[in-house]
Design a protein around this motif. Structure first.
Motif, short mmCIF file in Angstrom:
data_model
loop_
_atom_site.label_atom_id
_atom_site.label_comp_id
_atom_site.label_asym_id
_atom_site.label_seq_id
_atom_site.Cartn_x
_atom_site.Cartn_y
_atom_site.Cartn_z
N ASP A 121 0.84 -1.19 0.00
CA ASP A 121 0.00 0.00 0.00
C ASP A 121 0.89 1.26 0.00
O ASP A 121 0.66 2.21 -0.75
N LEU A 122 1.93 1.22 0.85
CA LEU A 122 2.85 2.36 0.93
C LEU A 122 3.57 2.56 -0.41
O LEU A 122 3.76 3.69 -0.85
N SER B 81 -4.32 9.68 10.26
CA SER B 81 -4.58 9.45 11.68
C SER B 81 -4.99 8.00 11.95
O SER B 81 -4.93 7.54 13.08
N ARG B 82 -5.41 7.26 10.90
CA ARG B 82 -5.76 5.83 11.09
C ARG B 82 -4.53 4.94 10.84
O ARG B 82 -4.64 3.73 10.71
N LYS B 83 -3.38 5.56 10.72
CA LYS B 83 -2.10 4.87 10.50
C LYS B 83 -2.07 4.13 9.15
O LYS B 83 -1.51 3.05 9.03
N GLU B 84 -2.72 4.76 8.16
CA GLU B 84 -2.66 4.23 6.80
C GLU B 84 -1.74 5.13 5.98
O GLU B 84 -1.77 6.36 6.16
N ASN C 138 10.49 -2.33 13.90
CA ASN C 138 9.62 -3.18 14.73
C ASN C 138 8.26 -2.55 14.99
O ASN C 138 7.33 -3.25 15.38
N ALA C 139 8.14 -1.25 14.75
CA ALA C 139 6.81 -0.63 14.87
C ALA C 139 5.89 -1.20 13.78
O ALA C 139 4.67 -1.19 13.91
N VAL C 140 6.49 -1.71 12.70
CA VAL C 140 5.71 -2.35 11.64
C VAL C 140 5.62 -3.87 11.88
O VAL C 140 4.56 -4.47 11.76
N LEU C 141 6.74 -4.47 12.24
CA LEU C 141 6.79 -5.94 12.34
C LEU C 141 6.12 -6.47 13.61
O LEU C 141 5.51 -7.54 13.60
N LEU D 198 5.29 5.75 11.86
CA LEU D 198 4.38 5.25 12.90
C LEU D 198 4.83 5.65 14.29
O LEU D 198 4.04 5.69 15.23
N SER D 199 6.12 5.96 14.44
CA SER D 199 6.66 6.31 15.76
C SER D 199 6.70 7.82 16.00
O SER D 199 7.30 8.27 16.97
#
Ligand code: ATP
Length: 271
Positions: free
Chosen positions: A12-13, A47-50, A133-136, A269-270
């Protein structure tokens, strides 16, 4: 580990490199700036982390995690920021950044000054594997982030980072080896290496450097009860990396479909 949701988010990114998702004029945007040895990447999430927008540029302004061309780095970040602001119709005011593990305090500050000089307040500074790791979402294991300049690793126990390390061997070294083997310029070697259809052909030439990366990781995890290794970073796009690592380390090695954008997304994300 099931990477299917990670793979979907990263895919998606990737689409956000060319397309831009709509954002409301007021919602909070999460911005990550990855100042890398090979690429500078800006990621914006809603804001939905997309993921909503992403831009990147090849730039040799950082070396082994250190800013070697401050003005050059700031100019690239400014340019990418302006591009994304135009696409989104929103100003990007704040961002998180990441550095290789073990980067000294004054070098961390310089990374911050680059982003501040480009017009964004730095809201968080973390190390690259931790950002990944914020993703994994790894609880126990080692995250190995192999970028352009360095091989960085974070050991996690019960979701907490208990050890970090970083050594100066990365994708740039693979390109240097290829440049010698194929008698082409560094830039041409980079192109060849990033062409996934040529990975099989180049593997024998670059294998000794990959072996060295695996040995570096082994040196840091030896004597610890590590159950799994997770590969991220652009260099891990190389087909077959995981096999060399698995053979050397003797433990399962996992890799998402596209390891390249994991860390930049984790930085956003962080934020
Ligand atoms: P560092 O983290 O060391 O500061 P960086 O943030 O620039 O560097 P990444 O963006 O994770 O690192 O990765 C860049 C490296 O990945 C470069 O050496 C690049 O050539 C390599 N790379 C990118 N795509 C591919 C690909 N498809 N196949 C092989 N290597 C690739």
């Amino acid at each position: 580990m099931d990477f299917s949701s990670v793979d979907r988010t990263i895919a998606d990114l990737e689409t956000c490199l060319d397309t831009t998702r709509e954002v409301s004029p007021t919602e909070e945007l999460l911005v990550g700036v990855d100042l890398g040895t090979a690429f500078i990447v800006l990621v914006v999430m809603n804001s939905r982390k997309e993921p909503v927008a992403c831009a990147m540029e090849f730039a040799q302004v950082i070396k082994d995690g250190l800013v070697v061309d401050y003005l050059g780095a700031m100019t690239v970040v400014k340019r990418l920021k302006a591009q994304l602001e135009e696409r989104l119709g929103r100003e990007l005011e704040k961002a998180a950044i990441a550095v290789p593990p073990g980067t000294g305090e004054s070098d961390c500050k310089t990374h911050g000054y680059v982003v501040e000089g480009a017009g964004m307040e730095v809201t968080n500074l973390l190390d690259e594997p931790t950002a990944a790791n914020a993703v994994l979402g790894v609880q126990d294991g080692v995250i190995v982030d192999i970028g352009g300049g360095t091989t960085g690793l974070s050991i996690l126990e019960k979701g907490k980072v208990v050890y970090v390390a970083d050594e100066a061997t990365g994708g740039t070294h693979l390109s240097l080896v290829l440049s010698g083997a194929y008698k082409v310029s560094f830039e041409e070697a980079e192109e060849i290496k990033r062409d996934n259809t040529r990975h099989k052909e180049i593997f024998a030439a670059v294998r000794p450097v990959i072996q060295k990366m695996a040995t570096i990781v082994k040196g840091h995890i030896v004597g610890r009860n590590i159950k799994a290794v997770y590969l991220v970073g652009g260099t891990c796009c190389l087909t077959g990396m995981e096999t060399v690592f698995e053979k050397e380390l003797g433990i399962p090695v996992h890799k998402p479909a596209n390891p390249f954008l994991v860390t930049p997304m984790g930085i956003a994300l962080s934020s």
